[in-house]
Scaffold this motif. Structure first.
Motif, PDB file in Angstrom:
ATOM      1  N   ASP A 117       7.174   2.215  -9.402  1.00 38.96           N
ATOM      2  CA  ASP A 117       5.829   1.825  -8.969  1.00 38.96           C
ATOM      3  C   ASP A 117       5.722   1.789  -7.444  1.00 38.96           C
ATOM      4  O   ASP A 117       4.684   2.153  -6.873  1.00 38.96           O
ATOM      5  N   LEU A 118       6.789   1.354  -6.775  1.00 40.39           N
ATOM      6  CA  LEU A 118       6.786   1.380  -5.305  1.00 40.39           C
ATOM      7  C   LEU A 118       6.623   2.798  -4.799  1.00 40.39           C
ATOM      8  O   LEU A 118       5.852   3.064  -3.863  1.00 40.39           O
ATOM      9  N   HIS A 119       7.340   3.724  -5.433  1.00 41.29           N
ATOM     10  CA  HIS A 119       7.234   5.121  -5.034  1.00 41.29           C
ATOM     11  C   HIS A 119       5.807   5.626  -5.228  1.00 41.29           C
ATOM     12  O   HIS A 119       5.262   6.343  -4.376  1.00 41.29           O
ATOM     13  N   LYS A 120       5.151   5.252  -6.314  1.00 40.77           N
ATOM     14  CA  LYS A 120       3.761   5.639  -6.548  1.00 40.77           C
ATOM     15  C   LYS A 120       2.854   5.090  -5.455  1.00 40.77           C
ATOM     16  O   LYS A 120       1.944   5.771  -4.971  1.00 40.77           O
ATOM     17  N   LEU A 121       3.070   3.842  -5.078  1.00 39.74           N
ATOM     18  CA  LEU A 121       2.253   3.235  -4.022  1.00 39.74           C
ATOM     19  C   LEU A 121       2.440   3.951  -2.685  1.00 39.74           C
ATOM     20  O   LEU A 121       1.474   4.205  -1.959  1.00 39.74           O
ATOM     21  N   LEU A 122       3.677   4.268  -2.365  1.00 40.25           N
ATOM     22  CA  LEU A 122       3.947   4.958  -1.105  1.00 40.25           C
ATOM     23  C   LEU A 122       3.273   6.328  -1.090  1.00 40.25           C
ATOM     24  O   LEU A 122       2.736   6.760  -0.061  1.00 40.25           O
ATOM     25  N   GLU A 123       3.317   7.027  -2.219  1.00 37.76           N
ATOM     26  CA  GLU A 123       2.642   8.320  -2.306  1.00 37.76           C
ATOM     27  C   GLU A 123       1.141   8.158  -2.103  1.00 37.76           C
ATOM     28  O   GLU A 123       0.509   8.925  -1.381  1.00 37.76           O
ATOM     29  N   LEU A 124       0.558   7.153  -2.757  1.00 39.03           N
ATOM     30  CA  LEU A 124      -0.877   6.928  -2.654  1.00 39.03           C
ATOM     31  C   LEU A 124      -1.281   6.591  -1.219  1.00 39.03           C
ATOM     32  O   LEU A 124      -2.301   7.086  -0.716  1.00 39.03           O
ATOM     33  N   LEU A 125      -0.468   5.771  -0.557  1.00 43.30           N
ATOM     34  CA  LEU A 125      -0.778   5.335   0.809  1.00 43.30           C
ATOM     35  C   LEU A 125      -0.271   6.314   1.858  1.00 43.30           C
ATOM     36  O   LEU A 125      -0.486   6.090   3.051  1.00 43.30           O
ATOM     37  N   SER A 126       0.401   7.371   1.407  1.00 43.37           N
ATOM     38  CA  SER A 126       0.967   8.368   2.318  1.00 43.37           C
ATOM     39  C   SER A 126       1.877   7.692   3.341  1.00 43.37           C
ATOM     40  O   SER A 126       1.788   7.913   4.549  1.00 43.37           O
ATOM     41  N   MET A 127       2.795   6.863   2.837  1.00 42.09           N
ATOM     42  CA  MET A 127       3.756   6.139   3.663  1.00 42.09           C
ATOM     43  C   MET A 127       5.166   6.496   3.209  1.00 42.09           C
ATOM     44  O   MET A 127       5.402   6.836   2.052  1.00 42.09           O
ATOM     45  N   SER A 128       6.110   6.398   4.132  1.00 45.94           N
ATOM     46  CA  SER A 128       7.518   6.599   3.812  1.00 45.94           C
ATOM     47  C   SER A 128       8.183   5.248   3.546  1.00 45.94           C
ATOM     48  O   SER A 128       7.606   4.187   3.830  1.00 45.94           O
ATOM     49  N   PHE A 129       9.396   5.268   3.016  1.00 44.51           N
ATOM     50  CA  PHE A 129      10.153   4.028   2.860  1.00 44.51           C
ATOM     51  C   PHE A 129      10.377   3.378   4.228  1.00 44.51           C
ATOM     52  O   PHE A 129      10.287   2.153   4.362  1.00 44.51           O
ATOM     53  N   SER A 130      10.667   4.184   5.235  1.00 44.76           N
ATOM     54  CA  SER A 130      10.920   3.634   6.572  1.00 44.76           C
ATOM     55  C   SER A 130       9.689   2.920   7.116  1.00 44.76           C
ATOM     56  O   SER A 130       9.796   1.860   7.752  1.00 44.76           O
ATOM     57  N   GLU A 131       8.515   3.492   6.874  1.00 47.60           N
ATOM     58  CA  GLU A 131       7.286   2.862   7.349  1.00 47.60           C
ATOM     59  C   GLU A 131       6.974   1.590   6.566  1.00 47.60           C
ATOM     60  O   GLU A 131       6.565   0.575   7.136  1.00 47.60           O
ATOM     61  N   ALA A 132       7.191   1.626   5.252  1.00 47.97           N
ATOM     62  CA  ALA A 132       6.909   0.452   4.426  1.00 47.97           C
ATOM     63  C   ALA A 132       7.891  -0.689   4.715  1.00 47.97           C
ATOM     64  O   ALA A 132       7.530  -1.869   4.629  1.00 47.97           O
ATOM     65  N   LEU A 133       9.133  -0.335   5.049  1.00 48.28           N
ATOM     66  CA  LEU A 133      10.162  -1.350   5.294  1.00 48.28           C
ATOM     67  C   LEU A 133      10.403  -1.600   6.779  1.00 48.28           C
ATOM     68  O   LEU A 133      11.423  -2.167   7.157  1.00 48.28           O
ATOM     69  N   THR A 144      12.171 -12.894   3.595  1.00 43.26           N
ATOM     70  CA  THR A 144      11.338 -12.276   4.627  1.00 43.26           C
ATOM     71  C   THR A 144      11.200 -10.776   4.402  1.00 43.26           C
ATOM     72  O   THR A 144      10.131 -10.192   4.628  1.00 43.26           O
ATOM     73  N   THR A 145      12.278 -10.129   3.944  1.00 47.13           N
ATOM     74  CA  THR A 145      12.229  -8.688   3.684  1.00 47.13           C
ATOM     75  C   THR A 145      11.185  -8.362   2.631  1.00 47.13           C
ATOM     76  O   THR A 145      10.368  -7.452   2.793  1.00 47.13           O
ATOM     77  N   ARG A 146      11.208  -9.116   1.511  1.00 45.89           N
ATOM     78  CA  ARG A 146      10.249  -8.869   0.438  1.00 45.89           C
ATOM     79  C   ARG A 146       8.822  -9.098   0.917  1.00 45.89           C
ATOM     80  O   ARG A 146       7.916  -8.302   0.627  1.00 45.89           O
ATOM     81  N   LEU A 147       8.613 -10.187   1.668  1.00 47.02           N
ATOM     82  CA  LEU A 147       7.260 -10.498   2.142  1.00 47.02           C
ATOM     83  C   LEU A 147       6.775  -9.470   3.156  1.00 47.02           C
ATOM     84  O   LEU A 147       5.593  -9.112   3.165  1.00 47.02           O
ATOM     85  N   THR A 148       7.694  -8.970   3.994  1.00 53.13           N
ATOM     86  CA  THR A 148       7.316  -7.967   4.978  1.00 53.13           C
ATOM     87  C   THR A 148       6.906  -6.668   4.297  1.00 53.13           C
ATOM     88  O   THR A 148       5.910  -6.031   4.676  1.00 53.13           O
ATOM     89  N   LEU A 149       7.664  -6.256   3.269  1.00 57.44           N
ATOM     90  CA  LEU A 149       7.307  -5.054   2.523  1.00 57.44           C
ATOM     91  C   LEU A 149       5.930  -5.216   1.893  1.00 57.44           C
ATOM     92  O   LEU A 149       5.076  -4.317   1.989  1.00 57.44           O
TER      93      LEU A 149
END
Length: 556
Positions: A51-67, A4-9
């Motif tokens: 690559d996750l870090h690149k995506l977060l930068e592109l989407l202007s999201m934090s780890f907390s928001e993505a997770l 569920t964690t992976r799918l939610t991310l």
């Protein structure tokens, strides 16, 4: 790792891309192919942490928001045994939260080594202070003040000086005025203790008088209360009677907080595993061979997201821990992204040019937002009347169009909300912006610092209305701000927001009695200066009030 964690991310990333109108072509430009992106979103393959870090930068999201919604911090804290903390060399967020809760029942001797570990650990979180974490940090320091300054069983001068030193080094943000006021008082007291100069008493008494006027003489956080008058009273006793304790375990701040340098998430995980005294072979039960662990330490390019998500709960890591450390090992332009109000004057033109260039090259929303915010800072620092200028209106319209183009806002978008509010020029526009803000006001807990988004958002629009002579607009803006006191139970919890409402009360009388309004504001910021000594912030307001005063004189 929970599936569920992976799918939610993956779902959060996909939703972020759609809500912010980020194209597949944009994703391909950062080095992630169309097929790989969709296969990851559909759960067919994994991607690297890099690559996750690149995506977060592109989407202007934090780890907390993505997770978000993948980890329940309250459950982890509740299941955390306090005895585990005594064996750790450093703490992460859940460890500190546990200490804030259980530390209230500890005696001073038991609390002491844990407080030292906390002080050593908190330096990593200097870029990160959301509301829940700020409450944890402030609570732990207040417990130390209670146990070693106000109510010690035995007066121990060295412990008191260590607490003072630790609080003076505590990373804070501009909105953390309880902590900043406490730091300033303790700094005054430390100077008085060390110098023996009783002339410093006047500075302390002036400080306490200002604290009473702004109603922060008693610092309150949840069920903890500390009187700053009591701190001063007890400090005088300590200076008169305190003697060295000779405790061998006592370490001064500089001795327990060594300099550090992190280069990657793998490097950070290496530190966590070491500091939590986890043996590499213990990780085998989670699918990590010795070779895999060492490769993880050295190579983010091959370190997989699923492996990161598997490790995090076993290491006691929250997404916020990652958000806190990532700025530690990125370049200066990344750090600027989170501290724009404190960018040095000489660096601003360079930062503006870099943000615009990187937005043109990458299309990252974060760089566009950074460029807009920096342009706003430049204008407002130079001229208090800037808020009513054509440039301010144009930037406000750009920010408003950007926000309107998105279905969901994250913390980065809320950083330009104040700018978007400056495009408002009617009562109907005020209510439109309130509705937009409330529609996106669902993840407030994830902000790097707490802010009521309406109360914060209207501020520059208020300045604009005052300079334009638009009383109807000013009244409407102030009304929606004060209505937030009923809607948001945190609106009056923190001193910075209580002070904001005191300012707004003075703005109410600007058109009917400008001399009185400006006079009260000048007095207010004199006390603000006295309490927090944060001249970057107060200088901005003084520039504004000087412009207001000149505007008033020109009309007489």
């Amino acid at each position: 790792m929970d599936k569920t964690t992976r799918l939610t991310l993956a779902a959060n990333l996909a939703a972020g891309r759609q809500q912010k109108n980020v194209s597949i072509e944009d994703i391909e430009r950062i080095g992630i192919s169309k097929s790989r992106y969709y296969r990851y979103i559909n759960g067919e393959v994994d991607i690297t942490v890099a690559d996750l870090h690149k995506l977060l930068e592109l989407l202007s999201m934090s780890f907390s928001e993505a997770l978000y919604h993948t980890v329940e911090e309250a459950d982890i804290i509740q299941n955390r045994e306090i005895s585990v903390l005594t064996n750790l060399r450093s703490f992460t967020i859940v460890d500190m939260a546990k200490l804030a809760i259980d530390g209230q029942a500890m005696d001073a001797k038991t609390f002491w080594p844990l407080y030292q570990t906390f002080v050593k650990s908190i330096v990593l979180y200097r870029e990160y202070m959301p509301s829940t974490f700020y409450e944890v940090v402030l609570s732990i320091h207040l417990l130390a003040v209670q146990k070693y300054i106000i109510n010690p069983k035995k007066i121990m001068l060295e412990m008191m000086l260590f607490v003072i030193d630790a609080i003076n080094h505590q990373p804070t943000r501009s909105s953390n005025v309880e902590m900043r006021s406490l730091k300033r008082l303790l700094n005054f007291i430390n100077g008085w203790i060390m110098s023996g100069n009783d002339n410093r008493r006047d500075s302390i008494e002036n400080f306490l008088a200002a604290a009473r006027r702004l109603q922060i003489d008693v610092i309150t956080m949840n069920d903890l209360q500390v009187s700053m008058t009591d701190i001063w009273t007890k400090s005088q006793t300590v200076r008169e009677t305190g003697t060295p304790t000779g405790l061998q375990q006592l370490s001064y701040y500089a001795e327990i907080v060594p300099p550090f340098e992190l280069t990657s998430i793998g490097d950070y995980l290496h530190q966590v595993i070491r500091d939590k005294r986890i043996k590499v072979q213990e990780l085998a039960q989670y699918g990590f061979s010795k070779t895999k662990v060492y490769r993880m330490y050295d190579d983010d390019a091959s370190f997989r997201v699923n492996d990161l998500l598997t490790l995090m709960p076993h290491l006691g890591l929250m997404p916020g821990d990652l958000d806190a450390v990532v700025p530690q090992f990125n370049d200066a332009t990344y750090r600027v992204k989170y501290n724009l109000q404190f960018v040095a004057e000489t660096f601003i033109p360079t930062a503006v040019a870099q943000a615009k260039m990187r937005y043109d090259e990458t299309g990252h929303l974060g760089f566009l937002e950074q460029w807009l915010e920096l342009r706003m800072i430049i204008g407002s620092r130079l001229d208090g009347r800037w808020y009513a200028s054509e440039e301010a209106k144009s930037l406000g319209q750009q920010a408003q169009r950007l926000l309107q183009s998105m279905d969901t806002w994250h913390d980065s978008e809320f950083r330009i909300l104040k700018l978007a509010w400056m495009a408002v020029d009617s009562v109907a526009g005020v209510h439109m912006m309130v509705n937009m803000t409330h529609a996106n006001d669902v993840d407030n807990i994830l902000q790097r610092t707490y802010a009521n988004r309406v109360v914060e958002g209207v501020e520059y629009a208020i300045f604009k209305a005052m300079f334009e002579g638009n009383q109807e607009l000013l009244d409407a803006l102030l009304q929606v701000a004060f209505e937030e006191q009923k809607r948001d139970d945190k609106a009056l919890k923190y001193a910075s927001w209580r002070w904001r409402f005191l300012m707004y009360e003075n703005y109410r009388t600007y058109f009917t009695n400008p001399e009185e309004a400006v006079g009260h504001l000048v007095d207010f910021f004199a006390d603000y200066d006295e309490l927090v000594g944060e001249f970057e912030i107060t200088d901005k307001y003084k520039t504004l009030f000087n412009a207001m005063w000149r505007e008033h004189l020109a009309k007489k």
